[in-house]
Scaffold this active site. Structure first.
Site, mmCIF file in Angstrom:
data_model
loop_
_atom_site.group_PDB
_atom_site.id
_atom_site.type_symbol
_atom_site.label_atom_id
_atom_site.label_comp_id
_atom_site.label_asym_id
_atom_site.label_seq_id
_atom_site.Cartn_x
_atom_site.Cartn_y
_atom_site.Cartn_z
ATOM 1 N N CYS A 20 13.358 11.216 6.443
ATOM 2 C CA CYS A 20 13.308 10.967 7.725
ATOM 3 C C CYS A 20 14.601 11.141 8.593
ATOM 4 C CB CYS A 20 12.890 9.501 7.637
ATOM 5 S SG CYS A 20 13.894 8.038 7.207
ATOM 6 N N GLU A 72 9.317 2.622 11.066
ATOM 7 C CA GLU A 72 10.344 3.945 11.131
ATOM 8 C C GLU A 72 9.653 5.412 10.244
ATOM 9 O OE1 GLU A 72 12.009 5.966 9.870
ATOM 10 O OE2 GLU A 72 12.614 5.339 8.112
ATOM 11 N N LYS A 113 0.880 -0.645 0.170
ATOM 12 C CA LYS A 113 0.239 0.126 -0.099
ATOM 13 C C LYS A 113 0.870 1.010 -0.272
ATOM 14 C CE LYS A 113 -3.150 2.675 2.841
ATOM 15 N NZ LYS A 113 -3.045 3.622 2.994
ATOM 16 N N GLU A 132 10.193 17.146 14.471
ATOM 17 C CA GLU A 132 10.380 16.305 13.049
ATOM 18 C C GLU A 132 9.538 17.765 12.384
ATOM 19 O OE1 GLU A 132 11.066 13.094 10.487
ATOM 20 O OE2 GLU A 132 9.095 12.773 11.452
#
Length: 459
Positions: free
Chosen positions: A263, A229, A155, A362
């Site tokens: 990331c 992750e 997906k 973040e």
């Protein structure tokens, strides 16, 4: 059920639309995958490996079309589409260690006893991939999952809606049997429902912390293992003996490549006080060399962010930091194409503190904050002052010193004199809110297989 729609950040127009499947159709695809996977697992390892690598090479022949498509979907400059190089590097390595990784562990093979531990595929693996590097992040799990004999349901994020279609097609063209790899379009509710029904032998998710929590919540009580992750707030430390030119060039690239949407991108930089002014001067000059523009322009080095709301979140973090006393070093006039929407100018801030969101949450965009430190101990304390733990980048000349600091850092990977890179021979993992997934390296096969013990008494 609402259609899944990719809005291109290039021109804010609809680029692709797909209808999510119903839960009944999804269950049928799951049944097909499980059936196909059983037959696939019986194929010799060498055959599985050869088909997977043939698909990866076939994928490489489509890199120009894929680069064009990716520029439309998420805005990365077309000449910076290097994902297929990474796909080939990672797949080649994972294929090369497959026999060792999947070999049974022989405890005893005598006239009286045979004792061994074998590694069996988990069955059907669900891979939920992000939009920022949709090919690379998928390959990290897809290649070892298929080589070890699993079937895969894949997906992809709505922002990169078409990636799964390309992957499914090239693997089928390479000889992968029907049903072993299926691309599926799902909304969040149906995805969660399928996980909560316990259909999968393993779920691999790359994305936000909120998304990871949703995956683990859906899997609760099913005993389905979930690998996550979930991004980072990756720091760098420039020591007093660093090669400054090399540090500045690499760290600014690590902060701004792909519009900072990585990331393991560099979001916080700590510089020893004896080199601080030098670093700021050179870093600002490096940022000013970037060119914000249309990703199809050959001179563009930083394209639009993938979505207007992502860009607006960065603007808000910067505004809050400035209100609290932070200093901006990149004038708005240097990047006139910042349109207040998806096109966002890069920014470097100083006079920041760890009370600011820009140093804690973040950012995932083209902004980096820099702080002065007086010692290694202060740098370690500040680098660890984060809810994330993916990578750390340390710059200096003394490998022993770096290794000593690395042991004190709460992170998944310690880099010396480099950043923003995945070595396929070294496991990709993290700690704290980054999640606890393990991909790549020989350890990457562990999550995708389960041990089965044999204790055979011969007489």
């Amino acid at each position: 059920m609402s259609a899944l729609t990719c809005i291109s950040p290039v021109d804010n127009q609809v680029f692709a639309t797909r209808e999510p499947v119903s839960i009944e159709v999804a269950r049928a695809m799951i049944r097909q995958g499980k059936t196909a996977g059983k037959a696939w697992a019986q194929r010799p390892l060498s055959e599985r490996r050869d088909i997977v690598m043939a698909a990866i090479h076939r994928l490489g022949t489509e890199k120009d079309d894929a680069a064009n498509e990716m520029a439309h979907m998420m805005g990365r400059p077309i000449h910076q589409f290097f994902e297929f190089n990474g796909c080939l590097e990672r797949a080649t390595y994972m294929a090369s260690v497959a026999e060792e990784a999947l070999a049974p562990i022989i405890i005893e093979n005598s006239l009286q006893f045979e004792r061994r531990i074998e590694k069996e595929p988990r069955g059907l693996v669900l891979i939920v991939a992000p939009w920022n590097y949709p090919y690379l992040t998928t390959i990290n799990s897809l290649v070892p999952a298929l080589i070890s004999g699993n079937a895969v349901l894949m997906k992809h994020a709505t922002q990169t809606l078409l990636v799964g279609e390309r992957l499914e097609r090239v693997f089928k063209q390479a000889g992968l049997p029907d049903g072993v790899l299926q691309n599926i379009y799902l909304d969040h509710e149906t995805s969660s429902a399928l996980i909560s029904e316990g259909h999968f032998g393993f779920v691999n998710f790359t994305g936000s912390v909120g998304g990871g929590k949703a995956m683990e919540h859906a899997a609760a009580g099913t005993f389905t293992p979930v690998g996550t992750e979930l991004g980072g707030k990756d720091p760098a430390y420039v020591m007093d003996d660093a090669d400054m030119d090399a540090a500045v060039a690499a760290l600014m690239d690590g902060a701004f490549f792909n519009a900072g949407q990585c990331c393991c991108g560099i979001e916080r930089i700590y510089v020893h006080e004896t080199r601080y002014e030098e670093f700021i001067e050179k870093a600002v000059a490096e940022v000013l060399r970037l060119k914000l523009g249309n990703p199809f322009d050959k001179d563009t080095t930083i394209g639009p962010m993938a979505n207007v709301r992502f860009a607006n979140e960065i603007r808000q973090q910067i505004a809050e930091a400035v209100e609290a006393g932070a200093k901006l070093h990149i004038p708005a006039s240097a990047f006139p194409l910042d349109d207040g929407a998806a096109y966002l100018a890069p920014q470097l801030l100083t006079d920041v503190t760890h009370d600011m969101r820009i140093m804690q949450e973040e950012s995932f965009g083209p902004v980096v904050a820099v702080m002065k430190v007086g010692s290694d101990e202060e740098a370690v304390r500040l680098m660890n002052d984060s809810s994330f733990g993916l990578t750390v980048s340390l710059w200096g000349q003394d490998a022993e010193r770096v290794a000593h600091l690395g042991k004190m850092l709460e992170t998944g990977t310690v880099f010396m004199n480099r950043c923003d890179y995945l070595d396929p021979a070294i496991c990709w993992t993290g700690c704290k809110d980054t999640g606890h997934g393990v991909t790549l390296s020989i350890l990457g096969y562990n999550a995708l297989t389960r041990p089965k013990s044999f204790h055979l008494r011969k007489n």
